[in-house]
Design an enzyme around this catalytic site. Sequence first.
Site, PDB file in Angstrom:
ATOM      1  N   VAL A   9      -5.747  13.142   1.448  1.00  0.00           N
ATOM      2  CA  VAL A   9      -5.445  11.603   1.189  1.00  0.00           C
ATOM      3  C   VAL A   9      -4.458  11.405   3.024  1.00  0.00           C
ATOM      4  CG1 VAL A   9      -4.621  12.734  -0.941  1.00  0.00           C
ATOM      5  CG2 VAL A   9      -2.854  12.648   0.623  1.00  0.00           C
ATOM      6  N   SER A  10      -4.667  10.303   3.115  1.00  0.00           N
ATOM      7  CA  SER A  10      -4.018   9.275   4.013  1.00  0.00           C
ATOM      8  C   SER A  10      -3.171   9.118   4.323  1.00  0.00           C
ATOM      9  CB  SER A  10      -5.236   7.580   4.114  1.00  0.00           C
ATOM     10  OG  SER A  10      -6.682   7.545   4.059  1.00  0.00           O
ATOM     11  N   THR A  11      -2.160   9.054   3.100  1.00  0.00           N
ATOM     12  CA  THR A  11      -0.628   8.094   3.933  1.00  0.00           C
ATOM     13  C   THR A  11      -0.155   9.408   2.941  1.00  0.00           C
ATOM     14  OG1 THR A  11      -0.671   6.776   1.955  1.00  0.00           O
ATOM     15  CG2 THR A  11      -1.024   5.829   3.725  1.00  0.00           C
TER      16      THR A  11
END
Length: 561
Positions: A9-11
Amino acid sequence: MRVAIYARVSTTRQAQAQTIEQQLDRLRAAVAEHGWRLDDQHIYRDDGYSGASLGRPGLDRLRDHAALAELDLVVVSAPDRLARNYVHQVLLLDELAGHGCQVEFLDRPMSQDPHDQLLLQIRGAVAEYERTLIAERMRRGRQAKLRAGTLLPWTTPPFGYRLDPERPRDVAGVRVERAEAVLVAQLFDWYLEPQATVYQLAKRLTEFGVATPTGKPRWNAASVRGILRNPAYTGRAQTNRTRVVPARRRKSALLPVGPGDSHAPRPAEDWIAVSVPQIVAEETFARVQAKLDTNQQTAARNTRHEHLLRALVSCGVCRLSCTVRRTQAGYRYYLCRGRTDALRVAQGQRCSARYIPAEQLDQLVWGDLCALLCDPAQVACALERARGGAWLPQELQARQATLRQALGQLERQQQRLLDAYLAEVVALAELERKRQELDRRRATLLTQQRQLDAVAQQRLELQAVADGIEAFCRTVRAGLATAPFAQRRLLVELLIDRVVVTDGEVEIRYVLPTSPDGPHPPYCQLRKDHLDPPAAPCHLHQGGQRQVGRAEADVEGRLTG
């Protein structure tokens, strides 16, 4: 089959929302459905890492284990979880396949079918576009919140402020640290005292035992100046004041700029101000800014005595610049800053270079400069060597004549071949074969001719440059013997880029104008070692070096003194 799964996941918000756990649940279910065995050590995850970068700890471990031939299959939920950049996707897939490890996506299993490969390319391009779109939306959203005054521009608060740990970017959560705020206000008052300097304030804070904003015991002038220049203490936390540009200034005169970034100011109308608690009055802040500007323009410099090489000498040991010191007995020295800098001394990095007698160094450099100006042939020779001109003009002309003869001979052969075909001596197939061979030889000779013509043109340009240098030297040569100090200093500033002293060895780096229009300072923006390290120099004479720059002659002379 040895199976692994990868999720990303990016954040941090997505990681806290357990979206990565949803990916892992899907991947585990898919592995169990096929009856494969999954070890816990082969579950790779990256929480809060962007797919635009390959520097991810989970992905690095996955690639390392695949390189050790520990995996046969990696299961990923979608291609954009593996990478958001199509080039990165292809790189990872090829790398894993080269180690005997296949990659399977749950959303749509891929095969070697051309349609599947095309679909993978399209999905990679869409993922890259989506990442760029998300980044642009986030940037515009942050700017909108900043203009509305609901978002702080700080990632780390200035000295004297604290943030709410639960809401670090919330303006309402900013509070003043009383003890530090009192010290900040005192700093502004101290600086307004007569004869007060930034260095004195840094020394006073260190003696008081006050910790720096980063928790260190020793203050420096840059930290104090940063506090005095920060408009946030007047109640305005400003952002969007600068933009990132490639670096153009060197940290040291002996080092290139390198690949770093710098910041250029934006117009005042683009600045964004966010209200925060005030610590210093507007009037006090304005008076401090005026004094800082005045002190910067009128700072005391050692210009009372005649030092020919002032601000042009560098230490070859630690690569720092040298200042001038005059003893009570009247002796003058160039002294490396690394010997007296308090921070370097405190860190145990004091330079061991010896004092440089100023009078001897000035005489040595001036004598070498006069000798160079009186003999411009040395510079012309250095230019010729730097341009790679190793052929004599008669040899160059001989090679050009040989090529012209060879081209004329080929034209005669083609004409004879055509005559033989018309006389039905050779068949059409033999004609075509020999004509193609002659065309290839002709193309090779034409290429060689163009190269020789370029070399000849280069030599003509080089001769013009040498003539320009000789004319410049002839102009300044007449008054060298009787020139007063002001003129000698002006000539040194114009023609010498740096004087590097390493123990008993002196290296003089000249910069001579080659343009017919005359010199155009500053040369530092034209020198080829300003942005990149200089190439290996070519030796001209014993202990000497000569190099040529793009818009000027950059000459290095190494002397022993």
